[in-house]
Each structure stands twice: as structure tokens, then as C-alpha cells.
Design a protein around this motif. Structure first.
Motif, PDB file in Angstrom:
ATOM      1  N   LEU A  23      42.429  34.211 -14.546  1.00 19.30           N
ATOM      2  CA  LEU A  23      43.096  32.908 -14.427  1.00 19.30           C
ATOM      3  C   LEU A  23      43.269  32.522 -12.957  1.00 19.30           C
ATOM      4  CD1 LEU A  23      45.814  33.113 -17.243  1.00 19.30           C
ATOM      5  CD2 LEU A  23      43.726  31.754 -17.236  1.00 19.30           C
ATOM      6  N   ASP A  24      43.557  33.530 -12.131  1.00 20.26           N
ATOM      7  CA  ASP A  24      43.740  33.284 -10.714  1.00 20.26           C
ATOM      8  C   ASP A  24      42.432  32.862 -10.046  1.00 20.26           C
ATOM      9  OD1 ASP A  24      45.741  33.301  -8.666  1.00 20.26           O
ATOM     10  OD2 ASP A  24      44.511  34.875  -7.721  1.00 20.26           O
ATOM     11  N   LYS A  25      41.362  33.482 -10.464  1.00 22.42           N
ATOM     12  CA  LYS A  25      40.036  33.144  -9.936  1.00 22.42           C
ATOM     13  C   LYS A  25      39.690  31.675 -10.224  1.00 22.42           C
ATOM     14  CE  LYS A  25      36.224  36.012  -8.975  1.00 22.42           C
ATOM     15  NZ  LYS A  25      35.994  37.412  -8.832  1.00 22.42           N
ATOM     16  N   LEU A  26      40.000  31.254 -11.438  1.00 26.83           N
ATOM     17  CA  LEU A  26      39.752  29.843 -11.790  1.00 26.83           C
ATOM     18  C   LEU A  26      40.657  28.921 -10.979  1.00 26.83           C
ATOM     19  CD1 LEU A  26      39.321  29.718 -15.673  1.00 26.83           C
ATOM     20  CD2 LEU A  26      37.551  29.624 -13.930  1.00 26.83           C
ATOM     21  N   LYS A  27      41.902  29.364 -10.829  1.00 28.54           N
ATOM     22  CA  LYS A  27      42.895  28.585 -10.090  1.00 28.54           C
ATOM     23  C   LYS A  27      42.424  28.351  -8.647  1.00 28.54           C
ATOM     24  CE  LYS A  27      46.688  26.604 -10.122  1.00 28.54           C
ATOM     25  NZ  LYS A  27      47.356  25.699 -10.911  1.00 28.54           N
ATOM     26  N   GLN A  28      41.835  29.392  -8.052  1.00 28.27           N
ATOM     27  CA  GLN A  28      41.320  29.247  -6.682  1.00 28.27           C
ATOM     28  C   GLN A  28      40.218  28.194  -6.616  1.00 28.27           C
ATOM     29  OE1 GLN A  28      40.067  33.142  -5.422  1.00 28.27           O
ATOM     30  NE2 GLN A  28      42.148  33.940  -5.624  1.00 28.27           N
ATOM     31  N   LYS A  29      39.573  27.963  -7.738  1.00 29.02           N
ATOM     32  CA  LYS A  29      38.539  26.915  -7.791  1.00 29.02           C
ATOM     33  C   LYS A  29      39.123  25.617  -8.348  1.00 29.02           C
ATOM     34  CE  LYS A  29      34.922  30.396  -8.270  1.00 29.02           C
ATOM     35  NZ  LYS A  29      34.541  30.388  -6.834  1.00 29.02           N
ATOM     36  N   ASN A  30      40.463  25.526  -8.318  1.00 32.76           N
ATOM     37  CA  ASN A  30      41.187  24.307  -8.750  1.00 32.76           C
ATOM     38  C   ASN A  30      41.057  23.994 -10.227  1.00 32.76           C
ATOM     39  OD1 ASN A  30      42.233  23.715  -6.192  1.00 32.76           O
ATOM     40  ND2 ASN A  30      40.249  22.861  -5.594  1.00 32.76           N
ATOM     41  N   ILE A  31      40.835  25.037 -11.042  1.00 32.32           N
ATOM     42  CA  ILE A  31      40.741  24.818 -12.488  1.00 32.32           C
ATOM     43  C   ILE A  31      41.898  25.568 -13.154  1.00 32.32           C
ATOM     44  CG2 ILE A  31      39.324  25.133 -14.563  1.00 32.32           C
ATOM     45  CD1 ILE A  31      36.871  25.256 -12.622  1.00 32.32           C
ATOM     46  N   SER A  32      42.740  24.844 -13.890  1.00 32.86           N
ATOM     47  CA  SER A  32      43.837  25.493 -14.625  1.00 32.86           C
ATOM     48  C   SER A  32      43.546  25.475 -16.116  1.00 32.86           C
ATOM     49  CB  SER A  32      45.156  24.757 -14.410  1.00 32.86           C
ATOM     50  OG  SER A  32      45.457  24.680 -13.053  1.00 32.86           O
ATOM     51  N   ILE A  33      43.692  26.648 -16.739  1.00 40.03           N
ATOM     52  CA  ILE A  33      43.608  26.729 -18.198  1.00 40.03           C
ATOM     53  C   ILE A  33      44.806  27.561 -18.658  1.00 40.03           C
ATOM     54  CG2 ILE A  33      41.077  26.589 -18.095  1.00 40.03           C
ATOM     55  CD1 ILE A  33      40.988  29.512 -19.021  1.00 40.03           C
ATOM     56  N   PRO A  66      37.493  42.769 -22.779  1.00 44.45           N
ATOM     57  CA  PRO A  66      38.655  43.635 -22.502  1.00 44.45           C
ATOM     58  C   PRO A  66      38.607  44.305 -21.121  1.00 44.45           C
ATOM     59  CG  PRO A  66      37.486  44.336 -24.519  1.00 44.45           C
ATOM     60  CD  PRO A  66      36.778  43.133 -24.008  1.00 44.45           C
ATOM     61  N   ARG A  67      37.397  44.410 -20.518  1.00 44.42           N
ATOM     62  CA  ARG A  67      37.295  45.041 -19.194  1.00 44.42           C
ATOM     63  C   ARG A  67      37.853  44.139 -18.087  1.00 44.42           C
ATOM     64  NH1 ARG A  67      32.945  42.785 -16.263  1.00 44.42           N
ATOM     65  NH2 ARG A  67      31.572  41.624 -17.656  1.00 44.42           N
ATOM     66  N   ILE A  68      38.121  42.871 -18.422  1.00 39.15           N
ATOM     67  CA  ILE A  68      38.574  41.926 -17.390  1.00 39.15           C
ATOM     68  C   ILE A  68      40.062  41.650 -17.507  1.00 39.15           C
ATOM     69  CG2 ILE A  68      38.290  39.547 -16.554  1.00 39.15           C
ATOM     70  CD1 ILE A  68      35.346  39.955 -17.369  1.00 39.15           C
ATOM     71  N   ASN A  69      40.723  41.713 -16.375  1.00 40.19           N
ATOM     72  CA  ASN A  69      42.159  41.442 -16.339  1.00 40.19           C
ATOM     73  C   ASN A  69      42.391  39.929 -16.422  1.00 40.19           C
ATOM     74  OD1 ASN A  69      44.690  40.649 -14.874  1.00 40.19           O
ATOM     75  ND2 ASN A  69      44.958  42.874 -14.940  1.00 40.19           N
ATOM     76  N   GLU A  70      43.194  39.550 -17.419  1.00 35.70           N
ATOM     77  CA  GLU A  70      43.404  38.129 -17.698  1.00 35.70           C
ATOM     78  C   GLU A  70      44.022  37.378 -16.514  1.00 35.70           C
ATOM     79  OE1 GLU A  70      45.258  37.306 -21.594  1.00 35.70           O
ATOM     80  OE2 GLU A  70      46.416  35.798 -20.519  1.00 35.70           O
ATOM     81  N   ALA A  71      45.028  38.010 -15.889  1.00 36.49           N
ATOM     82  CA  ALA A  71      45.716  37.354 -14.773  1.00 36.49           C
ATOM     83  C   ALA A  71      44.755  37.138 -13.603  1.00 36.49           C
ATOM     84  CB  ALA A  71      46.907  38.189 -14.336  1.00 36.49           C
ATOM     85  N   VAL A  72      43.897  38.128 -13.363  1.00 38.27           N
ATOM     86  CA  VAL A  72      42.912  38.023 -12.280  1.00 38.27           C
ATOM     87  C   VAL A  72      41.934  36.886 -12.579  1.00 38.27           C
ATOM     88  CG1 VAL A  72      40.997  39.235 -11.128  1.00 38.27           C
ATOM     89  CG2 VAL A  72      43.138  40.456 -11.643  1.00 38.27           C
TER      90      VAL A  72
END
Ligand SMILES: *Cc1c(COP(=O)(O)O)cnc(C)c1O
Length: 341
Positions: free
Chosen positions: A298-308, A290-296
Motif C-alpha cells: 500500500l505504501d509503494k502505491l502511495k508513493q506513486k500517488n495512488i490510494s486504495i 502471501p509473500r508480500i507485506n500488505e502495508a509495504v
């Protein structure tokens, strides 16, 4: 390298599949004259030991046709609260069939025979809708790729027989269940009145589903498919993709399952993961802390070319598939292992 783990529907036909499609012998399927469609229908009916099958453009249409065939307006079907037929078919149950749903609180999308029996409205009590159909999903989609025990499905069938109900399987991912549980598809053919299966999920065909049943039901399904606008012409090119997929892409689903389990293990070791749901097939559902923002995240993964994908309420979903190859898997494993949040 773009890695798309949003769904197992994102796959593209392989060069071999395309070549096989290109060579297909076709005809007008509305006149039942497409030899490749006819061959696919026979092949799939045989796999499940049922009399006949009918090719549909989508799994949604195959499910909707089954519901139409088994119910009359005003009646009610029983399904799990996560059911695709209720959640993701645009309200088609009420639009196409005028039917309501009695939704049960199952376990990861799976309901049991006692729950079904107690959800049936007594037929003499004319104030409540007449229960006429039970729909189950195997594997479950929103339930995270969970697989039923065939014995439980057989018990539900006994309840259906006792109360004069029809039993439909939404088997969009039945191939995953058959591989994971090493089951004989004929057991499913014996247990259900109708089964829908998809070729466009784990099997990697561009489109296509089939409805499987006895001859009389499939004959009626032909008219319903026509009404829904699902009669297609030289669709043997698409049926060919399905034949190719059934011949080459079923056994390999085990690789998708292994990779999903490996990712689940890695996630379970991370302090930024709150919970990982059990993984039985190719769908992995987890919740971040819960301490982690979901959008942030997902964006972090996206920057590494991974989409979930996000399922809402902090739940995230990863789906492995035919186009998620071992090199990509190694990269995702390494990326998740290193990720600190
Ligand atoms: C994908 C899916 C379907 C059918 O979907 P279409 O996109 O219409 O082919 C039906 N049931 C389940 C459980 C599914 O996952």
C-alpha cells in the motif's frame, strides 16, 4: 496528481453541478415547501414506478428508517453476512429497531430464495424471534460490486409474500446495477416494498439518499426521519445536486465499470497477485500474494500517488468513480503493469 481509489464517495461536485445547485429554488423542507426536494422525490419515485419518495441525508438513515418501518422490537431480519445494514451502520439495527439479524452465507454478498426460505423462523414457534423482513443489497458493497439477477430477487419476493415478510432493497449502488445489467428500474419498484438509493456514491452528489415506497409507507417514514434527526430545511441545494447527477451521471457509470475491469485484467497478469474477484461494476477486490507485506504494498502505491483500501485478511479494494479520469486511468494501468514486487 493524487489518485484516490479508496471509494466512489470521494468525488467532489463538478463545476456544472455546483452551478446547478447554486441556482436551485429552495424552501423549508420540514414544511414540505422546498420545490427542488419535492421535484427530486417525484423524479426518483417515477424512475422506479413507485408512489412516493423521501429525501434523506444519508443511505444509512434511509436504510435504518426502512428497517424501523418494517419491524417491531424483538423481531428478526434476514440478510447476507456482508450486509451494510449489519456491518457498517454502527449497530443501528439493534439500536434503532431492537431487531436481530439472521445472517446468511451468500455468494459475494448475494443470497438466494432457498436460503431465505430456510432461514425463516416458524411463526408458531414462539421461542425464536419472529422473522419479519428480508434485506438485500444491489450492487453488493463488501461483496465486490456484484449484481443480482432480477429473477432471483423476484423469487425472494414470492417467498416474502408466502411468509408475510417485507422486502427491502439497499440500493446504494442500484444505478451501477441498472447500467451494468441494462435493466428497467420499474422491475425493482414492483419487487420491493421499500428501496433506498444513494446520490453520493457513483453519481457524484455531495450528499443525499432517498427512500422509495408507496404513499402510506413514505408518510410513516416522514415521522421516523424526524425522530432520527433527518428533517432538513433549505436542503433543495443538495437535492439539486441529485437532480443534476441523475440527469448527467448515470450513463457514464459504464466508464467506471470498464476501467475497473481493465485494472482487474492487469492485476490478474501479475505474479504478486494471488486472486482477483470477478468485476461486474466499479468495485474491484483482489488479494496479493502471501509473500508480500500488505502495508509495504500500500505504501509503494502511495508513493506513486495512488490510494486504495484494505479490507483485512489480505483483501484489497479499488473503486473507480466520476473523478477518476482517463488520464489517471492510463497512469494507474502503466504503474501497475511496471510494478515488480
Ligand atoms: C454507502 C452505502 C450505504 C449508505 O451509506 P451512507 O454513507 O450512510 O450514505 C448503504 N448501503 C451500502 C451498500 C453502501 O455502500
Amino acid at each position: 496528481m493524487e489518485i484516490n481509489l479508496v471509494s466512489d464517495t470521494v468525488t467532489k461536485p463538478t463545476p456544472e453541478m455546483l452551478e446547478f445547485m447554486f441556482k436551485a429554488d429552495v424552501g423549508d423542507d420540514v414544511y414540505k415547501q422546498d420545490p427542488t426536494v419535492n421535484a427530486l422525490q417525484r423524479m426518483v419515485a417515477n424512475i422506479f414506478g413507485m408512489e412516493d419518495a423521501l429525501f434523506f441525508p444519508s443511505g444509512t438513515m434511509a436504510n435504518q428508517a426502512a428497517i424501523k418501518l418494517h419491524t417491531q422490537p424483538g423481531e428478526q431480519l434476514i440478510a447476507d453476512k456482508y450486509a451494510h445494514v449489519f456491518n457498517y451502520e454502527g449497530g443501528g439495527v439493534s439500536f434503532n429497531s431492537g431487531v436481530s439479524c439472521n445472517l446468511l452465507d451468500g455468494d459475494r454478498g448475494m443470497i438466494n430464495s432457498q436460503q431465505v426460505e430456510s432461514a425463516i423462523n416458524p411463526p408458531d414457534f414462539y421461542h425464536s424471534p419472529l422473522t419479519s423482513l428480508v434485506c438485500v443489497e444491489n450492487t453488493t458493497n463488501k461483496g465486490g460490486g456484484a449484481c443480482y439477477d432480477i429473477a432471483e430477487l423476484q423469487k425472494i419476493r414470492q417467498v416474502c409474500d408466502k411468509h408475510n415478510l417485507k422486502f427491502h432493497l439497499d440500493g446504494a449502488r442500484i444505478w451501477n446495477a441498472l447500467v451494468a445489467k441494462r435493466e428497467n428500474p420499474r422491475l425493482y419498484g414492483e419487487t420491493f416494498h421499500t428501496i433506498s438509493v444513494c446520490l453520493s456514491k457513483g453519481l457524484g452528489a455531495p450528499i443525499g439518499s432517498l427512500l422509495i415506497s408507496d404513499k402510506e409507507t413514505i408518510n410513516k417514514a416522514l415521522r421516523v426521519r424526524k425522530i432520527l434527526g433527518g428533517g432538513m430545511r433549505q436542503v433543495g441545494y443538495m437535492a439539486a445536486a441529485g437532480i443534476y447527477a441523475l440527469q448527467h451521471h448515470v450513463g457514464r457509470l459504464a466508464e467506471d465499470h470498464r476501467r475497473a475491469k481493465e485494472l482487474a485484467y492487469i492485476l490478474s497478469q501479475k505474479n504478486w497477485v494471488h486472486k482477483v474477484e470477478p468485476v461486474e461494476t466499479n468495485i474491484l477486490i483482489f488479494t496479493i500474494s502471501p509473500r508480500i507485506n500488505e502495508a509495504v504494498f500500500l505504501d509503494k502505491l502511495k508513493q506513486k500517488n495512488i490510494s486504495i483500501s484494505s479490507m483485512g485478511q489480505g483483501k484489497l479494494r479499488i473503486v473507480t468513480h466520476l473523478d477518476y479520469r482517463e488520464v489517471m486511468h492510463s497512469y494507474v494501468v502503466e504503474t501497475l503493469q511496471k510494478l515488480e514486487l
